[in-house]
Design a protein around this motif. Sequence first.
Motif, PDB file in Angstrom:
ATOM      1  N   ARG A 203     -60.412  53.712 -66.008  1.00  0.00           N
ATOM      2  CA  ARG A 203     -59.148  53.402 -66.039  1.00  0.00           C
ATOM      3  C   ARG A 203     -58.589  52.368 -67.263  1.00  0.00           C
ATOM      4  O   ARG A 203     -57.455  52.696 -67.645  1.00  0.00           O
ATOM      5  CB  ARG A 203     -58.982  52.458 -64.839  1.00  0.00           C
ATOM      6  CG  ARG A 203     -57.469  52.259 -64.264  1.00  0.00           C
ATOM      7  CD  ARG A 203     -57.307  51.367 -63.024  1.00  0.00           C
ATOM      8  NE  ARG A 203     -58.290  50.294 -62.608  1.00  0.00           N
ATOM      9  CZ  ARG A 203     -58.207  49.209 -62.855  1.00  0.00           C
ATOM     10  NH1 ARG A 203     -56.849  48.811 -63.460  1.00  0.00           N
ATOM     11  NH2 ARG A 203     -59.155  48.344 -62.718  1.00  0.00           N
ATOM     12  N   ARG A 204     -59.650  51.606 -67.769  1.00  0.00           N
ATOM     13  CA  ARG A 204     -59.333  50.761 -68.865  1.00  0.00           C
ATOM     14  C   ARG A 204     -59.656  51.226 -70.209  1.00  0.00           C
ATOM     15  O   ARG A 204     -59.363  50.714 -71.319  1.00  0.00           O
ATOM     16  CB  ARG A 204     -59.972  49.384 -68.445  1.00  0.00           C
ATOM     17  CG  ARG A 204     -59.187  48.786 -67.582  1.00  0.00           C
ATOM     18  CD  ARG A 204     -59.821  47.314 -67.138  1.00  0.00           C
ATOM     19  NE  ARG A 204     -59.207  46.754 -65.924  1.00  0.00           N
ATOM     20  CZ  ARG A 204     -59.294  45.461 -65.575  1.00  0.00           C
ATOM     21  NH1 ARG A 204     -60.471  45.076 -66.092  1.00  0.00           N
ATOM     22  NH2 ARG A 204     -58.821  44.987 -64.327  1.00  0.00           N
ATOM     23  N   PHE A 217     -76.476  59.670 -81.301  1.00  0.00           N
ATOM     24  CA  PHE A 217     -75.963  58.650 -80.253  1.00  0.00           C
ATOM     25  C   PHE A 217     -74.944  57.708 -80.404  1.00  0.00           C
ATOM     26  O   PHE A 217     -74.864  56.819 -79.682  1.00  0.00           O
ATOM     27  CB  PHE A 217     -77.031  58.039 -79.690  1.00  0.00           C
ATOM     28  CG  PHE A 217     -78.575  59.109 -79.389  1.00  0.00           C
ATOM     29  CD1 PHE A 217     -78.588  60.040 -78.460  1.00  0.00           C
ATOM     30  CD2 PHE A 217     -79.704  58.945 -80.175  1.00  0.00           C
ATOM     31  CE1 PHE A 217     -79.356  60.871 -78.321  1.00  0.00           C
ATOM     32  CE2 PHE A 217     -80.699  59.795 -80.063  1.00  0.00           C
ATOM     33  CZ  PHE A 217     -80.568  60.644 -78.954  1.00  0.00           C
ATOM     34  N   SER A 218     -74.351  57.943 -81.729  1.00  0.00           N
ATOM     35  CA  SER A 218     -73.419  56.738 -82.058  1.00  0.00           C
ATOM     36  C   SER A 218     -72.258  56.946 -80.937  1.00  0.00           C
ATOM     37  O   SER A 218     -71.710  58.199 -80.561  1.00  0.00           O
ATOM     38  CB  SER A 218     -72.922  57.060 -83.380  1.00  0.00           C
ATOM     39  OG  SER A 218     -71.561  56.117 -83.884  1.00  0.00           O
ATOM     40  N   THR A 219     -71.219  55.772 -80.429  1.00  0.00           N
ATOM     41  CA  THR A 219     -70.519  55.788 -79.547  1.00  0.00           C
ATOM     42  C   THR A 219     -69.300  54.832 -79.773  1.00  0.00           C
ATOM     43  O   THR A 219     -69.865  53.883 -80.319  1.00  0.00           O
ATOM     44  CB  THR A 219     -70.957  55.463 -78.195  1.00  0.00           C
ATOM     45  OG1 THR A 219     -72.111  56.382 -77.837  1.00  0.00           O
ATOM     46  CG2 THR A 219     -70.031  55.719 -77.060  1.00  0.00           C
ATOM     47  N   VAL A 220     -68.109  55.387 -79.831  1.00  0.00           N
ATOM     48  CA  VAL A 220     -67.003  54.397 -80.068  1.00  0.00           C
ATOM     49  C   VAL A 220     -66.428  54.111 -78.681  1.00  0.00           C
ATOM     50  O   VAL A 220     -66.275  55.037 -77.921  1.00  0.00           O
ATOM     51  CB  VAL A 220     -65.871  54.828 -80.945  1.00  0.00           C
ATOM     52  CG1 VAL A 220     -64.946  54.001 -81.326  1.00  0.00           C
ATOM     53  CG2 VAL A 220     -66.771  55.357 -82.331  1.00  0.00           C
ATOM     54  N   ILE A 221     -66.046  52.973 -78.617  1.00  0.00           N
ATOM     55  CA  ILE A 221     -65.365  52.566 -77.246  1.00  0.00           C
ATOM     56  C   ILE A 221     -63.878  51.965 -77.687  1.00  0.00           C
ATOM     57  O   ILE A 221     -63.678  51.216 -78.589  1.00  0.00           O
ATOM     58  CB  ILE A 221     -66.099  51.243 -76.715  1.00  0.00           C
ATOM     59  CG1 ILE A 221     -67.547  51.581 -76.397  1.00  0.00           C
ATOM     60  CG2 ILE A 221     -65.345  50.843 -75.352  1.00  0.00           C
ATOM     61  CD1 ILE A 221     -68.335  50.354 -75.957  1.00  0.00           C
ATOM     62  N   TYR A 222     -62.952  52.565 -77.054  1.00  0.00           N
ATOM     63  CA  TYR A 222     -61.321  52.451 -77.136  1.00  0.00           C
ATOM     64  C   TYR A 222     -61.013  51.892 -75.912  1.00  0.00           C
ATOM     65  O   TYR A 222     -61.158  52.210 -74.900  1.00  0.00           O
ATOM     66  CB  TYR A 222     -60.689  53.593 -77.585  1.00  0.00           C
ATOM     67  CG  TYR A 222     -61.109  54.527 -78.678  1.00  0.00           C
ATOM     68  CD1 TYR A 222     -60.527  54.135 -79.984  1.00  0.00           C
ATOM     69  CD2 TYR A 222     -62.019  55.515 -78.565  1.00  0.00           C
ATOM     70  CE1 TYR A 222     -60.960  54.963 -81.190  1.00  0.00           C
ATOM     71  CE2 TYR A 222     -62.297  56.220 -79.649  1.00  0.00           C
ATOM     72  CZ  TYR A 222     -61.769  56.125 -80.975  1.00  0.00           C
ATOM     73  OH  TYR A 222     -62.262  56.667 -81.876  1.00  0.00           O
ATOM     74  N   PRO A 223     -60.149  50.734 -76.200  1.00  0.00           N
ATOM     75  CA  PRO A 223     -59.111  50.327 -74.913  1.00  0.00           C
ATOM     76  C   PRO A 223     -58.208  51.299 -74.730  1.00  0.00           C
ATOM     77  O   PRO A 223     -57.503  51.843 -75.902  1.00  0.00           O
ATOM     78  CB  PRO A 223     -58.751  48.824 -75.327  1.00  0.00           C
ATOM     79  CG  PRO A 223     -58.855  48.952 -76.839  1.00  0.00           C
ATOM     80  CD  PRO A 223     -59.769  49.953 -77.349  1.00  0.00           C
ATOM     81  N   ARG A 224     -57.757  51.584 -73.580  1.00  0.00           N
ATOM     82  CA  ARG A 224     -56.489  52.481 -73.478  1.00  0.00           C
ATOM     83  C   ARG A 224     -55.253  51.635 -73.881  1.00  0.00           C
ATOM     84  O   ARG A 224     -54.480  52.398 -74.396  1.00  0.00           O
ATOM     85  CB  ARG A 224     -56.435  52.696 -71.988  1.00  0.00           C
ATOM     86  CG  ARG A 224     -57.387  54.028 -71.537  1.00  0.00           C
ATOM     87  CD  ARG A 224     -57.053  54.278 -70.180  1.00  0.00           C
ATOM     88  NE  ARG A 224     -57.885  55.257 -69.471  1.00  0.00           N
ATOM     89  CZ  ARG A 224     -57.856  56.805 -69.943  1.00  0.00           C
ATOM     90  NH1 ARG A 224     -57.104  57.061 -70.586  1.00  0.00           N
ATOM     91  NH2 ARG A 224     -58.818  57.631 -69.329  1.00  0.00           N
TER      92      ARG A 224
END
Length: 230
Positions: A203-204, A217-224
Amino acid sequence: MPQLRQDRFTKEWVFVANQGESATLLELLPEKLQPPRPHFAESCPLCPRSTSGLPEISSAHYSENSHFSNMRVLLQPHPASQRDANQEIFRQELIVETSDHSVNSSLLPEAHYLSLFKIAKVRYHELALDPQVKQIVLEKNQCSGNVLQEHAHGRLHCCGGISPELDARLRIAREQFAATGKCIFCASLEKESHTGSRISANRRFVTAAPFASLSPFSTVIYPRRHMASF
């Protein structure tokens, strides 16, 4: 054949192997398994009751919270002087994840990592009150090598300057906004969402494997939501 891709944020070019050419999990494992570690190591400064222990940092935000009962925050008395030529480190803190020296943190449950991130967030907000702090970097450590590296822990670096990598990303983001009127991160999130093949979302937040990943395995985290800090 490998594909040549450009990182949207750094403008660096990266060779990405096709799925059939990527290394298998067995190829990434060490050739020989390491011998089992002891539950307690006298020379490890992160083990409780160790004679070479480090000073502990107390915080009302986590010391009374049962979720953090097995975690401690220790001060590194003599931090590394710098991460690179332009980024001085003047304070380091170690988040000790468990009292058991032998635990392999990669096998711990999801709740463990949730507690680790929560306690790191608490210390992040407390340390950010210091006007000398320009960037805080969280690292997750556990590997063979020396007795300190064997004990599962996280490390918080308080830096007096911004790293060249972050500075370059911010500069490119400003240039993109000046040229298009759009946030580069929002634009990237929109493209990743349309692709739908490398993302997971709730949801967020949205997590995505970057189109031009610099490492496995690199990962990016975005807020909505469009946010500068989250």
